[in-house]
Write a protein that holds these residues in place. Sequence first.
Motif, short mmCIF file in Angstrom:
data_model
loop_
_atom_site.label_atom_id
_atom_site.label_comp_id
_atom_site.label_asym_id
_atom_site.label_seq_id
_atom_site.Cartn_x
_atom_site.Cartn_y
_atom_site.Cartn_z
N GLU A 53 0.82 -1.22 0.00
CA GLU A 53 0.00 0.00 0.00
C GLU A 53 0.85 1.27 0.00
N ARG A 54 2.12 1.15 0.39
CA ARG A 54 2.97 2.35 0.37
C ARG A 54 3.60 2.59 -1.01
N VAL A 55 3.54 1.56 -1.86
CA VAL A 55 4.16 1.68 -3.19
C VAL A 55 3.52 2.85 -3.96
N PHE A 56 2.21 2.98 -3.83
CA PHE A 56 1.51 4.08 -4.50
C PHE A 56 1.96 5.43 -3.94
N GLU A 57 2.05 5.51 -2.61
CA GLU A 57 2.45 6.78 -1.99
C GLU A 57 3.84 7.21 -2.46
N ILE A 58 4.74 6.25 -2.58
CA ILE A 58 6.10 6.59 -3.01
C ILE A 58 6.11 7.01 -4.48
N ALA A 59 5.34 6.31 -5.31
CA ALA A 59 5.26 6.71 -6.71
C ALA A 59 4.73 8.14 -6.83
N VAL A 60 3.73 8.48 -6.02
CA VAL A 60 3.18 9.84 -6.03
C VAL A 60 4.23 10.84 -5.56
N ARG A 61 4.94 10.49 -4.51
CA ARG A 61 5.99 11.39 -3.99
C ARG A 61 7.05 11.66 -5.06
N GLU A 62 7.47 10.61 -5.77
CA GLU A 62 8.51 10.78 -6.79
C GLU A 62 7.98 11.58 -7.99
N MET A 80 5.37 -5.88 -19.90
CA MET A 80 5.16 -7.17 -19.26
C MET A 80 6.44 -7.64 -18.57
N PHE A 81 6.30 -8.23 -17.42
CA PHE A 81 7.38 -8.73 -16.55
C PHE A 81 8.01 -7.63 -15.70
N LEU A 82 7.60 -6.37 -15.91
CA LEU A 82 8.01 -5.31 -14.99
C LEU A 82 6.81 -4.87 -14.16
N GLY A 83 5.70 -5.57 -14.36
CA GLY A 83 4.52 -5.29 -13.55
C GLY A 83 3.66 -4.16 -14.08
N ARG A 84 3.57 -4.04 -15.41
CA ARG A 84 2.76 -2.96 -15.97
C ARG A 84 1.36 -2.96 -15.37
N ASP A 85 0.88 -1.79 -14.99
CA ASP A 85 -0.45 -1.63 -14.39
C ASP A 85 -0.90 -0.21 -14.71
N VAL A 86 -1.66 -0.07 -15.80
CA VAL A 86 -1.96 1.29 -16.27
C VAL A 86 -2.96 2.02 -15.35
N GLU A 87 -3.76 1.27 -14.60
CA GLU A 87 -4.64 1.95 -13.64
C GLU A 87 -3.82 2.59 -12.52
N PHE A 88 -2.77 1.89 -12.10
CA PHE A 88 -1.84 2.46 -11.11
C PHE A 88 -1.21 3.73 -11.67
N MET A 89 -0.75 3.66 -12.91
CA MET A 89 -0.13 4.85 -13.54
C MET A 89 -1.14 5.99 -13.63
N ARG A 90 -2.39 5.65 -13.97
CA ARG A 90 -3.40 6.70 -14.11
C ARG A 90 -3.66 7.38 -12.76
N ARG A 91 -3.70 6.58 -11.70
CA ARG A 91 -3.95 7.17 -10.38
C ARG A 91 -2.81 8.11 -9.98
N VAL A 92 -1.58 7.69 -10.28
CA VAL A 92 -0.43 8.55 -9.95
C VAL A 92 -0.49 9.83 -10.77
N SER A 93 -0.83 9.69 -12.04
CA SER A 93 -0.90 10.86 -12.92
C SER A 93 -1.98 11.83 -12.46
#
Length: 328
Positions: A53-62, A80-93
């Motif tokens: 759950e902190r992974v998102f917070e750190i991505a936002v911080r960076e 693929m194999f690096l854990g692509r997750d475009v919903e995660f990217m969209r939330r950070v954006s």
Amino acid sequence: MAQVPTVTGMVEAEDLGTTLIHEHLRNADEAVRDQWPMVGAVKEDEPHEVPPERVFEIAVREAKAAVDLGIKTIGEPTAMFLGRDVEFMRRVSEETGLQVIPCTGIYTYDYLPQFFLNRDADQIADLFVHDIEEGIQGTDIKAAFIKCAADEPGVNENIEKVHRAAARASVRTGAPVMAHSRPASNTGPRQVEIFLEEGVEPAKIQIAHTGDSDDLDYIEGLLETGVWIGLDRYGLDIFLPYEKRQATAKALLERGYADRIFLSADSVGTTDWFPPNVIDGLIASGAANDWTIRMVPERVLPDLREWGMTEEQERTMMVENAVGWLTA
Ligand SMILES: [Zn+2]
């Protein structure tokens, strides 16, 4: 003018602004994450394991730190194999305002699952085309470019198949290709050769991690084919120390290659590649120094300005080249 897909929709190419072409908001193997969801990740300058759950917070911080330093857009080559997750990217954006350009593709140095072993390059290309034309992971977020990789094992059978699939998807859609390379294994020339054989225009080809070498003959050999190169691992001193990376950048600017170069760090918000004690060791040994999304705007560009990089060279590398490659 042409438009470029981001995780929050299409943007005019002229609105990309200052762009870091190669930064990862997070990197985590999707199979491990799926099977052991409680496993955390680590961050270079925060070398204890952080819960998912902190992974998102750190991505936002960076991402926010990048925005505060004047970065408007990143290329996000998490395939693929690096854990692509475009919903995660969209939330950070959406949280930060950083424009994030997603990709399709497969990041492997050799291994492929049976799914891909038993399909040919055209069938793999169909999947990449789907992400570019229809959307990624069931969303309407479209891939802007195609990622593939070659590393220490070289361009072997599996890697060649992925490269040909990436090339064919590029030819079918017009999307550009970004290829992770390993200069120490001389992968770049063979990667370019395959793309050109498949009919990809050089202006759509980016050979990432070329800046892991300071061999100007190797680098100019690639540049003479008309492709783009990434000086894109600032901070990863384990592959090439900072001063050598900068000496290479300066030599290439002096030779007039500003219009073929991307500067980036290949940073990761968090990664699951190593346990925390190994990250501690990497930092202590000097393998990674200032390896963050902040590295280029905070240190690389000021140092190059002091050396004599012109405003025009900076604008070319940091603004115009992204437009050129993404809309070639
Ligand atoms: Zn990368």
